[in-house]
Design an enzyme around this catalytic site. Structure first.
Site, PDB file in Angstrom:
ATOM      1  NE  ARG A 175      -6.528  -1.059   9.858  1.00 12.47           N
ATOM      2  CZ  ARG A 175      -7.247  -0.928   8.753  1.00 12.47           C
ATOM      3  NH1 ARG A 175      -8.476  -1.395   8.720  1.00 12.47           N
ATOM      4  NH2 ARG A 175      -6.750  -0.346   7.689  1.00 12.47           N
ATOM      5  CG  ASP A 209       2.685   5.733   9.757  1.00 14.18           C
ATOM      6  OD1 ASP A 209       2.754   6.906   9.344  1.00 14.18           O
ATOM      7  OD2 ASP A 209       1.615   5.107   9.845  1.00 14.18           O
ATOM      8  CG  ASP A 254       0.272   0.005   6.073  1.00 16.79           C
ATOM      9  OD1 ASP A 254      -0.109  -1.154   6.280  1.00 16.79           O
ATOM     10  OD2 ASP A 254       0.973   0.635   6.875  1.00 16.79           O
TER      11      ASP A 254
END
EC number: 2.7.7.-
Length: 489
Positions: free
Chosen positions: A93, A252, A262
């Site tokens: 995204r 990740d 993130d």
């Protein structure tokens, strides 16, 4: 300061082989508008903050217009999620829009979150909602203010495009800014697909653009890995000292530059709980607060394994074995600063152990405990402290510890004034508590963005007093301690 059209781009990642990502354009959002812009991040990019208030700015970063210099790429990577390798990851995204080059030669990635579907969306819609965008926007500002290495967020934009999660929500875009978006998972992808020449190419790319002092080193890849280990150890020490739980420490989500990356179901400690689980989806507690140091080492081991085409086992083991020592050294420095203790004595370990036992058994507010302690002269530690009585159920164990702390301070050479000043520099008054972020989100969903900007003000300088925003430093309400945050946020 520059206008958007005057930014200079140096898109180095786009020069890498095509399988490093997929070129794709953002999918437009309807009727976009600005929620908030962080002027401090504008300064990093040498961008005029007034540009954010123009329709062109909103259109550029929501796929409704183009900016010369952008070369959007959805980056491909893989990684271990909750301990299991997943080969199907990538920017699902998000898009790396381009790399801005400042007048000083500094390179900054411009990355969108919520830009629509990519080949790595895995059946998702590729969108972000307003609440998750605000959470990351505020979290990155909070970490920067605390002095913890982090990715940044330039602005949040909202739209009329509906996005469906548990209910219909407003589609939004977060403009993320970072020195690099390279993750442990980028190297895992190339290793597990047996692209060993490209693995070396990516390592050379990392060294060239971020560890340039290693370019002529006789063992550049070994030192590169050692540096990643060191940067990660420093990051985890920072997290543990300030009481931050990331919540999704998959490989990740780990930066090779030691950046907090993130932001999703993160949380700062309210009451001190060593096993605090901030991610409601973390059913086993793999990423609990007290597990973060060991999980970081697990992730570094996974990265080391991915680098075996470049390193021998002894080089990997040497770097990994140094992690615990570096972490302990860094954490010790931070905790000593929080207590204003400069010298080392044998009884210090017992003092710290007793303090953490007190915090845990009494469920003491972690941030308020240290901030209150930063205001009490040594001569008054044996007296009554009404501020402590607001956060501690039983004052008797606290007084026993305060007496031991006061006795320990007699061994210090520094003045009491210096100690308290040092402590106030390392014990923030303001943190981004979950209930504050949630309250700002609920107001924003009604069209009122003022609390977001108010929080930006205090989070930029969390060690200062900010009398106008004293309520942001108060003990959280009980409901605010039990908010459930999951990966879907």
């Amino acid at each position: 300061m520059r206008k958007l059209t005057e930014l200079i781009f140096n898109n180095t990642y786009s020069e890498l082989p095509s399988h490093f990502g997929t070129r794709i354009t953002p999918q437009p959002l309807d009727n976009p508008s600005l929620v908030s812009v962080n002027p401090m991040i504008c300064d990093l990019l040498e961008l005029d903050p007034a540009e954010a208030n123009t329709p062109y700015f909103a259109d550029i970063f929501t796929g409704n217009d183009d900016l010369s210099g952008f070369e959007p790429i959805a980056m491909k990577y893989t990684g271990h999620q909750f301990g299991q390798y997943n080969p199907d990851l990538g920017d699902g995204r998000g898009l790396l829009m381009g790399e801005v080059l400042t007048s000083a030669g500094k390179k900054w990635d411009i990355h969108l979150k919520g830009s629509g579907q990519t080949p790595y969306s895995r059946m998702g819609d590729g969108r972000a909602v307003l609440r998750s965008s605000i959470r990351e926007y505020l979290a990155s500002a909070a970490m920067k203010g605390l002095g913890i290495q982090t990715t940044h967020a330039l602005a949040v934009l909202v739209s009329d495009t509906p996005v469906y999660r548990e209910k219909a929500e407003q589609g939004a875009t977060l403009i993320r800014v970072a020195e690099s978006h390279l993750r442990f998972g980028h190297f895992e992808y190339l290793f597990y697909t047996q692209r060993h020449e490209d693995l070396k190419l990516l390592a050379d790319y990392l060294i060239k653009h971020h560890f340039s002092d290693l370019r002529d080193h006789p063992s550049p890849y070994a030192v590169m890995f050692q540096r990643i280990v060191d940067l990660t150890a420093v990051l985890i020490a920072d997290w543990q000292a300030v009481g931050f739980a990331h919540g999704v420490m998959n490989t990740d989500n780990m930066s090779v530059l030691g950046l907090t990356f993130d932001y999703g179901p993160y949380g700062f400690l309210d009451d001190y709980q060593p096993g605090f689980i901030c991610n409601h989806s973390d059913y086993t507690g793999r990423y609990a607060f007290n597990q973060q140091p060991s999980i970081a080492l697990w992730n570094l081991s996974a990265l080391g394994y991915a680098l075996t085409p470049l390193l021998d086992k002894a080089e990997i083991d040497t770097a990994l074995h140094s992690y615990q020592t570096r972490l302990q050294q860094e954490y010790s420095i931070r905790m000593r600063n929080k207590l204003g203790i400069m010298e080392r004595h044998e009884e210090d370990s017992a003092l710290f152990s007793q303090m953490f036992d007190l915090l845990a058994t009494q469920a003491v507010d972690y941030t308020l405990f240290f901030r209150i302690l930063s205001t009490i002269p040594a001569s008054q530690l044996s007296g009554s402290h009404p501020l402590f009585s607001e956060i501690i159920r039983d004052m008797a164990p606290l007084q026993i510890w305060l007496n031991a702390y006061a006795k320990r301070l007699t061994l210090e050479q520094q003045s009491d004034e210096s100690r308290l000043a040092l402590m106030r520099l390392h014990n923030p008054k303001f943190i981004l508590r979950n209930y504050l972020a949630q309250t700002a989100i609920e107001q924003a969903e009604k069209g009122d963005y003022s609390m977001i900007d108010d929080l930006l003000t205090v989070l930029a300088r969390p060690y200062d007093e900010h009398p106008a925003f004293e309520h942001f430093a108060a003990k959280p309400p009980e409901w605010g301690k039990t908010l459930e945050i999951s990966c879907s946020s």
